[in-house]
Write a protein that holds these residues in place. Structure first.
Motif, PDB file in Angstrom:
ATOM      1  N   GLY A   1       8.869   7.283   2.025  1.00 61.57           N
ATOM      2  CA  GLY A   1       7.823   8.273   1.827  1.00 61.57           C
ATOM      3  C   GLY A   1       8.276   9.431   0.945  1.00 61.57           C
ATOM      4  O   GLY A   1       9.456   9.791   0.913  1.00 61.57           O
ATOM      5  N   ARG A   2       7.351  10.020   0.258  1.00 64.22           N
ATOM      6  CA  ARG A   2       7.611  11.132  -0.654  1.00 64.22           C
ATOM      7  C   ARG A   2       7.949  12.406   0.105  1.00 64.22           C
ATOM      8  O   ARG A   2       7.664  12.548   1.300  1.00 64.22           O
ATOM      9  CB  ARG A   2       6.374  11.383  -1.510  1.00 64.22           C
ATOM     10  CG  ARG A   2       5.097  11.593  -0.699  1.00 64.22           C
ATOM     11  CD  ARG A   2       3.999  12.233  -1.496  1.00 64.22           C
ATOM     12  NE  ARG A   2       4.326  13.588  -1.881  1.00 64.22           N
ATOM     13  CZ  ARG A   2       3.454  14.426  -2.445  1.00 64.22           C
ATOM     14  NH1 ARG A   2       2.217  14.027  -2.688  1.00 64.22           N
ATOM     15  NH2 ARG A   2       3.807  15.653  -2.765  1.00 64.22           N
ATOM     16  N   SER A   3       8.552  13.337  -0.593  1.00 62.93           N
ATOM     17  CA  SER A   3       8.767  14.683  -0.076  1.00 62.93           C
ATOM     18  C   SER A   3       7.631  15.584  -0.542  1.00 62.93           C
ATOM     19  O   SER A   3       6.934  15.281  -1.517  1.00 62.93           O
ATOM     20  CB  SER A   3      10.103  15.242  -0.575  1.00 62.93           C
ATOM     21  OG  SER A   3      11.177  14.471  -0.111  1.00 62.93           O
TER      22      SER A   3
ATOM     23  N   LYS B   1       0.837  -1.195   0.000  1.00 60.71           N
ATOM     24  CA  LYS B   1       0.000   0.000   0.000  1.00 60.71           C
ATOM     25  C   LYS B   1       0.878   1.253   0.000  1.00 60.71           C
ATOM     26  O   LYS B   1       2.078   1.181   0.264  1.00 60.71           O
ATOM     27  CB  LYS B   1      -0.920   0.001   1.225  1.00 60.71           C
ATOM     28  CG  LYS B   1      -1.919  -1.148   1.264  1.00 60.71           C
ATOM     29  CD  LYS B   1      -2.732  -1.109   2.559  1.00 60.71           C
ATOM     30  CE  LYS B   1      -3.696  -2.276   2.656  1.00 60.71           C
ATOM     31  NZ  LYS B   1      -4.448  -2.279   3.937  1.00 60.71           N
ATOM     32  N   PRO B   2       0.292   2.440  -0.264  1.00 62.86           N
ATOM     33  CA  PRO B   2       1.067   3.674  -0.186  1.00 62.86           C
ATOM     34  C   PRO B   2       1.710   3.841   1.186  1.00 62.86           C
ATOM     35  O   PRO B   2       1.193   3.355   2.203  1.00 62.86           O
ATOM     36  CB  PRO B   2       0.023   4.764  -0.451  1.00 62.86           C
ATOM     37  CG  PRO B   2      -1.033   4.077  -1.255  1.00 62.86           C
ATOM     38  CD  PRO B   2      -1.097   2.676  -0.731  1.00 62.86           C
ATOM     39  N   PHE B   3       2.832   4.554   1.215  1.00 66.19           N
ATOM     40  CA  PHE B   3       3.595   4.698   2.450  1.00 66.19           C
ATOM     41  C   PHE B   3       2.753   5.230   3.600  1.00 66.19           C
ATOM     42  O   PHE B   3       2.750   4.675   4.697  1.00 66.19           O
ATOM     43  CB  PHE B   3       4.790   5.629   2.201  1.00 66.19           C
ATOM     44  CG  PHE B   3       5.518   6.012   3.455  1.00 66.19           C
ATOM     45  CD1 PHE B   3       6.388   5.133   4.062  1.00 66.19           C
ATOM     46  CD2 PHE B   3       5.313   7.256   4.035  1.00 66.19           C
ATOM     47  CE1 PHE B   3       7.053   5.477   5.231  1.00 66.19           C
ATOM     48  CE2 PHE B   3       5.967   7.618   5.191  1.00 66.19           C
ATOM     49  CZ  PHE B   3       6.847   6.727   5.790  1.00 66.19           C
ATOM     50  N   HIS B   4       2.042   6.321   3.376  1.00 65.87           N
ATOM     51  CA  HIS B   4       1.315   6.949   4.485  1.00 65.87           C
ATOM     52  C   HIS B   4       0.208   6.041   5.022  1.00 65.87           C
ATOM     53  O   HIS B   4      -0.132   6.096   6.204  1.00 65.87           O
ATOM     54  CB  HIS B   4       0.760   8.317   4.062  1.00 65.87           C
ATOM     55  CG  HIS B   4      -0.424   8.246   3.143  1.00 65.87           C
ATOM     56  ND1 HIS B   4      -1.718   8.440   3.582  1.00 65.87           N
ATOM     57  CD2 HIS B   4      -0.512   8.014   1.808  1.00 65.87           C
ATOM     58  CE1 HIS B   4      -2.546   8.338   2.551  1.00 65.87           C
ATOM     59  NE2 HIS B   4      -1.836   8.072   1.464  1.00 65.87           N
ATOM     60  N   VAL B   5      -0.346   5.178   4.164  1.00 66.55           N
ATOM     61  CA  VAL B   5      -1.375   4.236   4.601  1.00 66.55           C
ATOM     62  C   VAL B   5      -0.752   3.146   5.462  1.00 66.55           C
ATOM     63  O   VAL B   5      -1.269   2.803   6.537  1.00 66.55           O
ATOM     64  CB  VAL B   5      -2.098   3.617   3.384  1.00 66.55           C
ATOM     65  CG1 VAL B   5      -3.093   2.549   3.845  1.00 66.55           C
ATOM     66  CG2 VAL B   5      -2.803   4.705   2.583  1.00 66.55           C
ATOM     67  N   GLN B   6       0.384   2.607   5.015  1.00 71.31           N
ATOM     68  CA  GLN B   6       1.077   1.591   5.815  1.00 71.31           C
ATOM     69  C   GLN B   6       1.517   2.164   7.163  1.00 71.31           C
ATOM     70  O   GLN B   6       1.418   1.501   8.197  1.00 71.31           O
ATOM     71  CB  GLN B   6       2.300   1.059   5.064  1.00 71.31           C
ATOM     72  CG  GLN B   6       1.978   0.203   3.860  1.00 71.31           C
ATOM     73  CD  GLN B   6       3.176  -0.627   3.429  1.00 71.31           C
ATOM     74  OE1 GLN B   6       3.797  -1.311   4.240  1.00 71.31           O
ATOM     75  NE2 GLN B   6       3.501  -0.575   2.146  1.00 71.31           N
ATOM     76  N   GLN B   7       2.000   3.384   7.141  1.00 71.20           N
ATOM     77  CA  GLN B   7       2.453   4.009   8.380  1.00 71.20           C
ATOM     78  C   GLN B   7       1.283   4.255   9.334  1.00 71.20           C
ATOM     79  O   GLN B   7       1.403   4.046  10.546  1.00 71.20           O
ATOM     80  CB  GLN B   7       3.173   5.323   8.076  1.00 71.20           C
ATOM     81  CG  GLN B   7       3.948   5.884   9.249  1.00 71.20           C
ATOM     82  CD  GLN B   7       4.715   7.128   8.860  1.00 71.20           C
ATOM     83  OE1 GLN B   7       4.194   8.035   8.216  1.00 71.20           O
ATOM     84  NE2 GLN B   7       5.986   7.183   9.240  1.00 71.20           N
ATOM     85  N   ALA B   8       0.152   4.677   8.800  1.00 74.45           N
ATOM     86  CA  ALA B   8      -1.039   4.877   9.636  1.00 74.45           C
ATOM     87  C   ALA B   8      -1.496   3.560  10.257  1.00 74.45           C
ATOM     88  O   ALA B   8      -1.897   3.514  11.427  1.00 74.45           O
ATOM     89  CB  ALA B   8      -2.158   5.492   8.805  1.00 74.45           C
ATOM     90  N   GLU B   9      -1.439   2.486   9.481  1.00 73.34           N
ATOM     91  CA  GLU B   9      -1.806   1.172  10.011  1.00 73.34           C
ATOM     92  C   GLU B   9      -0.853   0.760  11.119  1.00 73.34           C
ATOM     93  O   GLU B   9      -1.271   0.194  12.144  1.00 73.34           O
ATOM     94  CB  GLU B   9      -1.811   0.141   8.884  1.00 73.34           C
ATOM     95  CG  GLU B   9      -2.935   0.348   7.871  1.00 73.34           C
ATOM     96  CD  GLU B   9      -2.840  -0.571   6.669  1.00 73.34           C
ATOM     97  OE1 GLU B   9      -1.768  -1.228   6.494  1.00 73.34           O
ATOM     98  OE2 GLU B   9      -3.818  -0.651   5.899  1.00 73.34           O
ATOM     99  N   GLN B  10       0.428   1.023  10.934  1.00 73.69           N
ATOM    100  CA  GLN B  10       1.419   0.728  11.975  1.00 73.69           C
ATOM    101  C   GLN B  10       1.097   1.490  13.260  1.00 73.69           C
ATOM    102  O   GLN B  10       1.143   0.932  14.364  1.00 73.69           O
ATOM    103  CB  GLN B  10       2.817   1.120  11.479  1.00 73.69           C
ATOM    104  CG  GLN B  10       3.937   0.872  12.498  1.00 73.69           C
ATOM    105  CD  GLN B  10       5.205   1.631  12.157  1.00 73.69           C
ATOM    106  OE1 GLN B  10       5.160   2.822  11.845  1.00 73.69           O
ATOM    107  NE2 GLN B  10       6.337   0.944  12.211  1.00 73.69           N
ATOM    108  N   ILE B  11       0.762   2.760  13.125  1.00 69.52           N
ATOM    109  CA  ILE B  11       0.458   3.587  14.298  1.00 69.52           C
ATOM    110  C   ILE B  11      -0.782   3.071  15.022  1.00 69.52           C
ATOM    111  O   ILE B  11      -0.821   3.018  16.260  1.00 69.52           O
ATOM    112  CB  ILE B  11       0.279   5.059  13.877  1.00 69.52           C
ATOM    113  CG1 ILE B  11       1.614   5.620  13.367  1.00 69.52           C
ATOM    114  CG2 ILE B  11      -0.241   5.896  15.052  1.00 69.52           C
ATOM    115  CD1 ILE B  11       1.488   6.975  12.695  1.00 69.52           C
ATOM    116  N   ARG B  12      -1.792   2.658  14.269  1.00 72.03           N
ATOM    117  CA  ARG B  12      -3.007   2.137  14.906  1.00 72.03           C
ATOM    118  C   ARG B  12      -2.722   0.826  15.651  1.00 72.03           C
ATOM    119  O   ARG B  12      -3.254   0.604  16.747  1.00 72.03           O
ATOM    120  CB  ARG B  12      -4.107   1.969  13.855  1.00 72.03           C
ATOM    121  CG  ARG B  12      -4.711   3.303  13.391  1.00 72.03           C
ATOM    122  CD  ARG B  12      -5.959   3.107  12.549  1.00 72.03           C
ATOM    123  NE  ARG B  12      -5.651   2.702  11.189  1.00 72.03           N
ATOM    124  CZ  ARG B  12      -5.470   3.552  10.171  1.00 72.03           C
ATOM    125  NH1 ARG B  12      -5.542   4.861  10.377  1.00 72.03           N
ATOM    126  NH2 ARG B  12      -5.224   3.106   8.953  1.00 72.03           N
TER     127      ARG B  12
END
Length: 340
Positions: free
Chosen positions: A283-285, A215-226
């Motif tokens: 992740g993108r800049s 998945k996109p970086f920010h989605v994977q990172q959000a899942e990790q945080i949850r």
């Protein structure tokens, strides 16, 4: 409301375009930038630690100097590679830095990432135990560090000491009350984020993560945080967890900004291997006019989940320009996103 800090890798090189030509330049400008950042309302000054490189390494002298010259800003790391550390000596260094700053230390630690040399921690005198990996060694050292930060006595006193001892077993000094609750773990995977929660550490999630779903970086990172927050709740800790994410964000508000970052091409996530068989997503800049930045950042799910944003800065461009970069985010972007 979100806390906003900066994260510096502390590069230097003898390059005509750099304001940081030497290690001395980088160290002194890091102190100056932390002072300037506090004056404009930034909440945190964080520094990356790399060994065998022309970048910031031993963090505690720098953190102590910043602590002595500031009064409000949080001071931290993102992150210290525990494979290289003596956990007990680190307790003493961290305790001193925290006391000098008046309890403002926010210390990010981790098992570490690929370094400049092969198995660099071996040169520091450390070897994984039989059956361990270097990652296991880093996590074990982290647990030793956490254990000794509690301030409980563990060492038997000499019956004939040079100086009188208090009764009972002795602890490491100086002890910094409350520092144990201000330790963060830099997690690259979902599993280590859960492990951090179980061990009562806050979470630092950077612009790199193991690619665990495609998945996109920010989605994977959000899942990790949850997952981290669920594990924290399940562990029953009696305090609130904190979560930071790092982002490269540049508001283009003048010609100098456009010259440096107007052609920024990291507009999409990137994937690659940082170690053998370890596929990562980067992740993108973000670089755009403020209204466009607000639109793009509002769609970043991980930023929404975090309470702290660490802005990676181009430290080689000097103190004044980096203060401008940070001020531009505070003035032109943060209000539109509800961060301020």
């Amino acid at each position: 409301m979100k806390k906003i800090g900066f994260l510096s890798f502390g590069h230097w090189a003898d390059h005509p375009a750099y304001q940081t030509r030497t290690a001395s330049d980088t160290l002194l400008q890091s102190i100056d930038l932390a002072v300037a950042a506090e004056e404009i309302g930034i909440d945190g000054a964080y520094f990356r630690v790399h060994h065998f490189a022309a970048q910031l390494a031993s963090p505690f002298p720098l953190l102590s100097a910043i602590g002595a010259k500031t009064s409000k800003i949080e001071i931290g790391t993102g992150v210290i590679d525990m494979r290289y550390e003596n956990p007990l000596y680190m307790v003493e260094d961290a305790g001193a830095a925290d006391l000098i700053s008046g309890g403002r230390l926010q210390l990010g630690i981790s098992r570490g990432s690929p370094e400049q040399v092969i198995d660099g921690w071996r040169y520091f005198g450390y070897e994984p135990a039989e059956g361990q990996t270097d990652a296991d060694m880093g996590r074990d050292k982290a647990l030793q560090f956490l254990n000794k930060l509690d301030g409980k006595g563990f060492a038997s006193p000499n019956p004939n000491p040079m100086f009188p001892n208090p009764p009972g077993l002795l602890r490491l000094e100086p002890h910094a009350e409350g520092l144990r609750e201000r330790i963060w773990w830099g997690a690259a995977s979902n599993a280590t984020a859960v492990w951090a929660a179980e061990n009562g550490m806050h979470l630092q999630s950077s612009t790199l993560k193991m690619d665990e779903s495609g998945k996109p970086f920010h989605v994977q990172q959000a899942e990790q945080i949850r997952l981290y927050k669920e594990a924290w709740k399940k562990a029953g800790h009696q305090r609130e967890p904190r979560v930071s994410v790092s982002r490269s964000i540049f508001a283009l508000v003048n010609e100098q900004d456009r010259y440096y970052f107007g052609h920024e091409n990291s507009r999409t996530d990137k994937r690659g291997y940082i170690e053998k068989d370890m596929r990562a997503i980067f992740g993108r800049s973000y670089a755009a006019e403020p209204d466009k930045l607000i639109e793009e950042l509002s769609k970043d799910e991980a930023i929404q989940e975090a309470d702290t944003i660490l802005l990676t800065i181009p430290n080689t461009l000097g103190t004044d320009y980096n203060a401008h970069v940070l001020s531009s985010i505070l003035e032109h972007v943060a209000p539109g996103l509800g961060w301020r």
